[in-house]
Design a protein around this motif. Structure first.
Motif, short mmCIF file in Angstrom:
data_model
loop_
_atom_site.label_atom_id
_atom_site.label_comp_id
_atom_site.label_asym_id
_atom_site.label_seq_id
_atom_site.Cartn_x
_atom_site.Cartn_y
_atom_site.Cartn_z
N PRO A 75 0.83 -1.21 0.00
CA PRO A 75 0.00 0.00 0.00
C PRO A 75 0.87 1.26 0.00
CG PRO A 75 -0.77 -1.55 1.68
CD PRO A 75 0.54 -2.08 1.15
N GLY A 76 0.64 2.12 -0.94
CA GLY A 76 1.39 3.37 -0.98
C GLY A 76 2.63 3.33 -1.86
N LEU B 198 2.41 1.42 -8.01
CA LEU B 198 2.20 0.12 -8.65
C LEU B 198 3.31 -0.19 -9.64
CD1 LEU B 198 -1.68 0.29 -9.17
CD2 LEU B 198 -0.44 -1.17 -7.58
N ARG C 108 5.49 -3.52 -9.65
CA ARG C 108 5.57 -4.40 -10.83
C ARG C 108 7.01 -4.71 -11.20
NH1 ARG C 108 0.79 -0.64 -13.16
NH2 ARG C 108 -0.90 -1.72 -12.04
N HIS D 61 -7.81 -9.68 -9.09
CA HIS D 61 -8.84 -8.65 -9.28
C HIS D 61 -8.29 -7.28 -8.83
CE1 HIS D 61 -12.65 -6.52 -8.96
NE2 HIS D 61 -13.20 -7.51 -9.64
N PRO D 62 -8.65 -6.21 -9.57
CA PRO D 62 -8.20 -4.88 -9.19
C PRO D 62 -8.55 -4.48 -7.75
CG PRO D 62 -9.07 -4.83 -11.41
CD PRO D 62 -9.34 -6.22 -10.88
N MET D 63 -9.53 -5.12 -7.15
CA MET D 63 -9.83 -4.75 -5.75
C MET D 63 -8.74 -5.22 -4.78
SD MET D 63 -13.05 -7.15 -4.60
CE MET D 63 -12.97 -8.94 -4.69
N ALA E 68 -5.47 -4.63 -5.63
CA ALA E 68 -4.26 -3.93 -6.09
C ALA E 68 -3.56 -3.17 -4.97
CB ALA E 68 -4.62 -2.96 -7.22
N ASP E 69 -4.25 -2.93 -3.87
CA ASP E 69 -3.60 -2.18 -2.78
C ASP E 69 -2.52 -3.01 -2.08
OD1 ASP E 69 -5.57 -3.87 -1.74
OD2 ASP E 69 -5.96 -2.58 -0.01
N SER E 70 -2.83 -4.27 -1.79
CA SER E 70 -1.93 -5.01 -0.91
C SER E 70 -1.63 -6.44 -1.33
CB SER E 70 -2.53 -5.04 0.51
OG SER E 70 -3.81 -5.64 0.48
N THR F 180 -4.56 -7.53 -14.52
CA THR F 180 -5.27 -7.95 -15.74
C THR F 180 -4.47 -9.06 -16.41
OG1 THR F 180 -4.15 -6.40 -17.22
CG2 THR F 180 -6.17 -5.60 -16.16
N ALA G 248 -3.76 -9.10 -19.48
CA ALA G 248 -2.80 -8.43 -20.37
C ALA G 248 -1.48 -8.18 -19.65
CB ALA G 248 -3.38 -7.11 -20.90
N GLN G 249 -1.55 -7.71 -18.42
CA GLN G 249 -0.32 -7.47 -17.65
C GLN G 249 0.44 -8.76 -17.39
OE1 GLN G 249 -2.42 -5.26 -14.39
NE2 GLN G 249 -0.54 -4.07 -14.41
N ASP H 198 2.01 -9.81 -20.61
CA ASP H 198 3.18 -8.96 -20.87
C ASP H 198 4.39 -9.47 -20.08
OD1 ASP H 198 1.76 -7.26 -22.49
OD2 ASP H 198 1.55 -5.66 -21.00
#
Lengths: 279, 279
Positions: free
Chosen positions: A114-115, A118, A122, A149-151, A153-155, A161, A163-164, A167
């Motif tokens: 968190p913080g 991103l 990555r 899931h993007p929910m 993404a914080d922790s 996705t 796609a990511q 990649d």
């Protein structure tokens, strides 16, 4: 969108995650899965606590269960270098455990802080995977990046996705690094069908996880539904995955305070029914 | 990533959504916002219940508040044609309300139906907007598509990324249809900066909403944080929005059971502090 996707007709490609029936020990789970004719098992590391892992792997095979993967490695990003090194060490330990168990693959929940931007997380994820990779290769254990899931993404994961994940797998470019597709995390993505095709074409489609998204969802972690209980077109997505060349197991991974509080034998029968009807 | 984004230094571009201070009536909210020197207000339709809307708009202007938008229209998808027609009628009613209030724009939460394929919902959303559009144009009211976080794809919106909202706005191709960018819904998106640039370039960047994502988030709807309380790089995203040509208001939209239970005057002061420090 041409012919409707076909249902599954038996349990030979059904795999269950030990966490799905969390109240059971791995020994209880294995016996019940065997008795219900289920073909595969994915083992969560906590289920191995206090066991001889080699013997546990043998026990699973004695129950005719194919070990599909070990859950989970990852959590590479940390603010401090020491934290990142700890994560590398823990992922190597997971490789040892997978090899001892006879699991051909580890699922990676990649991590996020968190913080921390991103982009930085990555970068740290990619470096972490690349650092562990030679160790995994020499042990014959594959690594599957699971976009979350993007929910989360914080922790939990800065990879949100397909796609990511594609990649990153393409950039790392190893036969030992691929992707785990989980319908819960990815169902909403307008590019899902195309990215599944891309993933398969590159030989990166390592795993397929199923469950459902309930309306309402009352808990962000532990309120997943059985297939058919929610809005995810599980069968449609399975058809895309198979069209992309995947012929592995359909892994049922359900975190559910509700189902964990029920009789697990009855729940296992519900899983089988839902699997035939909605997967 | 060159020069660090600059902080805001005053409240002239600060707008607050009435739902952020939900315990207050719109009259109380307007008086307090005015007393605290806040420049703008976005009105949620429930705040207008039982009021003469024209008079309410005048009351807001008497308090030196610029009316930024009316929240919310949308919810176009339904299984039945009658439901879709009802949604059209309600959106026209929202246009009437916006015109009476003196709000130049309506924010659209586009809608989704659990179990209806997202593709179908997206088609219905586009048809819905196109049907309402002539009515909105003749009233001089703009429509802002708000992409919602993927965790709302089941029942609130089938438009879940800025790319999708941009696609739709470009397809509809009207000076009266654009996009509302909300950091809560979009912060995780790896393509966010590029899609904000695209949105601005096309003249579609109509609104900018801010708050923060807390770790942990304990409720999927009503646990949003104040700017600085979570992991969203609000200032960074604001800098992208401004670089894309946006010079409108920064709208604070916080749904929070926690904050709603506190003294709203004290909360309003916290919003102002957080706005200066973290926006």
């Amino acid at each position: 969108m041409t012919t409707p996707p076909k249902p599954v007709t038996d349990f030979s490609k059904l795999c269950i995650h030990t966490i799905t029936t969390k109240p059971w020990t791995i020994e209880e789970a294995a016996r019940h899965y065997f008795e219900e004719g289920i073909g595969g098992i994915t083992v969560w590391r906590d289920a191995l606590y206090g066991r001889d892992i080699k013997q546990t792997g043998q026990m699973l095979r004695d129950y005719n269960l194919q070990v599909i993967s070990l859950c989970r490695g990852g959590f590479f990003p940390h603010l401090e270098a020491s934290g990142r090194q700890k994560a590398i060490d823990d992922n190597k330990k997971a490789v040892d455990e997978a090899a001892a168990l006879g699991a051909p693959m580890i699922v990676l929940v990649c991590g996020a802080v968190p913080g921390q931007p991103l982009e930085e997380s990555r970068k740290q994820i990619k470096e972490g995977i690349q650092t562990v990779l030679p160790y995994a290769e020499s042990a014959g254990v594959k690594l599957a990046i699971e976009p979350l899931h993007p929910m989360y993404a914080d922790s939990r994961s800065a990879i949100n996705t397909l796609a990511q994940a594609n990649d990153m797998a393409e950039e790392i470019n190893s036969a030992y690094v691929g992707v785990a597709v989980d319908v819960y995390h990815l169902w909403w993505d307008p590019y899902l069908e195309a990215e599944i095709a891309r993933c398969g074409k590159n030989g990166h489609l390592f795993a397929f996880h199923i469950c459902d998204w309930k309306t309402p969802t009352t808990d962000m972690l532990n309120d997943r539904g059985l297939m058919g209980e929610g809005c995810i077109p599980v069968r449609q997505i399975r058809s895309w995955v198979e069209k992309a060349g995947f012929n592995g197991f359909n892994e049922v991974e359900i975190f559910s305070t509700k189902y964990w509080s029920e009789d697990q034998s009855a729940f296992l029968k519900k899983i089988k029914e839902a699997y035939l009807e909605h997967s």
